[in-house]
Design a protein around this motif. Structure first.
Motif, mmCIF file in Angstrom:
data_model
loop_
_atom_site.group_PDB
_atom_site.id
_atom_site.type_symbol
_atom_site.label_atom_id
_atom_site.label_comp_id
_atom_site.label_asym_id
_atom_site.label_seq_id
_atom_site.Cartn_x
_atom_site.Cartn_y
_atom_site.Cartn_z
ATOM 1 N N ILE A 55 -25.797 -5.873 29.546
ATOM 2 C CA ILE A 55 -24.296 -6.022 29.905
ATOM 3 C C ILE A 55 -24.221 -7.018 30.929
ATOM 4 C CG2 ILE A 55 -22.331 -4.672 31.071
ATOM 5 C CD1 ILE A 55 -23.586 -2.136 30.271
ATOM 6 N N THR A 56 -23.024 -7.656 31.078
ATOM 7 C CA THR A 56 -22.937 -8.671 32.189
ATOM 8 C C THR A 56 -21.355 -8.519 32.669
ATOM 9 O OG1 THR A 56 -22.120 -10.555 30.684
ATOM 10 C CG2 THR A 56 -24.571 -10.311 31.023
ATOM 11 N N ARG A 57 -21.308 -9.200 33.841
ATOM 12 C CA ARG A 57 -19.934 -9.255 34.428
ATOM 13 C C ARG A 57 -19.756 -10.491 35.080
ATOM 14 N NH1 ARG A 57 -18.778 -7.688 40.433
ATOM 15 N NH2 ARG A 57 -20.652 -8.082 41.482
ATOM 16 N N ASN A 58 -18.560 -10.947 34.948
ATOM 17 C CA ASN A 58 -18.029 -12.333 35.387
ATOM 18 C C ASN A 58 -17.172 -11.976 36.721
ATOM 19 O OD1 ASN A 58 -18.560 -13.007 32.643
ATOM 20 N ND2 ASN A 58 -17.195 -14.607 32.740
ATOM 21 N N PHE A 59 -17.356 -12.640 37.899
ATOM 22 C CA PHE A 59 -16.844 -12.364 38.888
ATOM 23 C C PHE A 59 -16.393 -13.467 39.983
ATOM 24 C CE2 PHE A 59 -20.802 -11.483 40.357
ATOM 25 C CZ PHE A 59 -20.954 -11.637 41.703
ATOM 26 N N ILE A 60 -15.373 -13.420 40.576
ATOM 27 C CA ILE A 60 -15.206 -14.514 41.992
ATOM 28 C C ILE A 60 -15.312 -13.597 43.257
ATOM 29 C CG2 ILE A 60 -14.058 -15.819 40.462
ATOM 30 C CD1 ILE A 60 -11.447 -14.667 41.684
ATOM 31 N N LEU A 97 -25.745 -6.904 34.654
ATOM 32 C CA LEU A 97 -25.796 -5.574 35.268
ATOM 33 C C LEU A 97 -26.779 -4.591 34.733
ATOM 34 C CD1 LEU A 97 -22.074 -4.710 35.148
ATOM 35 C CD2 LEU A 97 -23.176 -5.863 36.973
ATOM 36 N N THR A 98 -27.545 -5.197 33.446
ATOM 37 C CA THR A 98 -28.547 -4.101 33.276
ATOM 38 C C THR A 98 -29.591 -5.382 32.852
ATOM 39 O OG1 THR A 98 -28.003 -4.290 30.918
ATOM 40 C CG2 THR A 98 -27.062 -2.562 32.300
ATOM 41 N N ASP A 99 -30.838 -4.771 32.719
ATOM 42 C CA ASP A 99 -31.990 -5.914 32.006
ATOM 43 C C ASP A 99 -31.207 -6.312 30.704
ATOM 44 O OD1 ASP A 99 -33.686 -5.196 34.066
ATOM 45 O OD2 ASP A 99 -35.035 -4.158 32.680
ATOM 46 N N THR A 100 -31.193 -7.829 30.354
ATOM 47 C CA THR A 100 -30.168 -8.378 29.466
ATOM 48 C C THR A 100 -31.105 -9.363 28.691
ATOM 49 O OG1 THR A 100 -28.171 -8.100 30.727
ATOM 50 C CG2 THR A 100 -28.111 -9.463 29.120
ATOM 51 N N GLU A 101 -30.622 -9.387 27.603
ATOM 52 C CA GLU A 101 -31.354 -10.435 26.494
ATOM 53 C C GLU A 101 -30.118 -11.210 25.865
ATOM 54 O OE1 GLU A 101 -34.282 -8.294 23.965
ATOM 55 O OE2 GLU A 101 -33.715 -9.711 22.408
ATOM 56 N N VAL A 102 -30.318 -12.648 26.082
ATOM 57 C CA VAL A 102 -29.156 -13.371 25.610
ATOM 58 C C VAL A 102 -29.717 -14.584 24.753
ATOM 59 C CG1 VAL A 102 -27.705 -12.751 27.664
ATOM 60 C CG2 VAL A 102 -29.001 -14.910 27.593
#
Lengths: 188, 188
Positions: A55-60, A97-102
């Motif tokens: 999971i990812t998040r975009n933020f400013i 937001l978690t370990d992530t594989e992209v």
DNA sequence: CGTGCACTTGATTGAAGTCAAGCGCTGTGG
DNA sequence: CCACAGCGCTTGACTTCAATCAAGTGCACG
């Protein structure tokens, strides 16, 4: 972990084998630990990411606060929302937001591939449409719903967010404060 | 009347003569009186409109109130924001706010033309990107700005709206009530 | 075992909504 | 050509919703 088979992965599935293979030639698998930044402000975003896992998040950041613009789950495509400001620089963070594989996809290479390739061009159109509809819906929610209603709407339409993401992030995504969100949850 | 040369008309200008002509073959000029509906809920939107002259607004009704989603000016493209709901019907109105002249473009025909036509596909991508950036910006404003700041932002970024459009419509576009908007204007 | 994160709760303030009244145009019909 | 209806907007009194700030709980994890 989040459910599968969202529209985005269907768009990929619908590609011809030839184009799937082409995409693979320019994709690079990478894995990141929780809380890693895939993008920080100031750097031009030269890539987009397809999340294989995580999971990812975009933020400013805005006056000491973090405002979440987007959450992304498995099989979704991550890219900066606002592309760029007048000075040509993005002010957006993208964080795991978690370990992530992209799957890392270089934009220059994708643009080269899609040139004169109607199927890939349509692929891009489908993806854009998907995100446009999502944004239009979200905009509408801000124009027509109060905080409580936006929260209920989120539960209904994006249960994954409620399940897997800390309330602090959800609050700014809904345009309210953590305190108010907590009260809303208490009442319901 | 509104200024010219926005990004959308540039996208059209950049088309090859061949494709400009193709577009013309499927476009129909129509003129409408002020306060005419170009689209009403329930009917599938089979067309989009390019405004040659005039102003339109997209809106929905929600519990006796009209919520404005979008204003469109000369050389802009008008289409329903939310495309469709689960039942396949749009719930959106599109209405002229002045006497208006539009190029009517049938979507089926456009889709036929663009098939295997990379230039037209890219044209569509450019337009989508333009509206995505606009929506992302607007979303962000709702997440980060209060009513007064949103109004100031509107003055700065979309002065045409302030100049030509009644405050009642602007208020719901900004997600505030007419009364509050009037007070904000009084203070500034 | 203690530090810090995620969340809740309370007291108070402030922003915006609601509802109703009223003003000044504009345009239309008698 | 005037009268009046209706639109677009403002203003006032009051209420309600959500923000702010601070304290406190429970839990996870090193």
């Amino acid at each position: 972990m989040p459910e599968n088979n969202n529209p985005i992965s269907l768009f990929v599935d619908n590609l011809s084998d030839k184009n799937k293979q082409l995409l693979e030639t320019i994709a690079t698998q990478k894995t990141y630990k929780k809380n890693t930044f895939l993008l920080k402000p100031g750097r031009p975003a030269s890539s987009i990411f397809i999340i294989s896992k995580g999971i990812t998040r975009n933020f400013i950041r805005k006056s000491d606060k973090e405002i979440t613009l987007q959450f992304s789950f498995e099989n979704e495509i991550v890219f900066p929302q606002n592309s760029y400001q007048s000075d040509g620089k993005s002010d957006e963070y993208i964080q795991t937001l978690t370990d992530t594989e992209v799957e890392f996809i270089n934009l220059n290479e994708f643009n080269r591939l899609k040139n004169g390739n109607p199927e890939l061009l349509k692929f891009e159109i489908s993806i854009n449409e998907f995100y446009m509809i999502q944004m239009a819906q979200r905009l509408r929610d801000f124009q027509t719903l109060n905080a409580t209603e936006r929260y209920l709407q989120l539960i209904e339409k994006e249960p994954k967010i409620i399940k897997y993401i800390p309330l602090t992030y959800i609050a700014s995504y809904l345009g309210i404060t953590l305190g108010s969100l907590s009260r809303i949850r208490g009442i319901i």
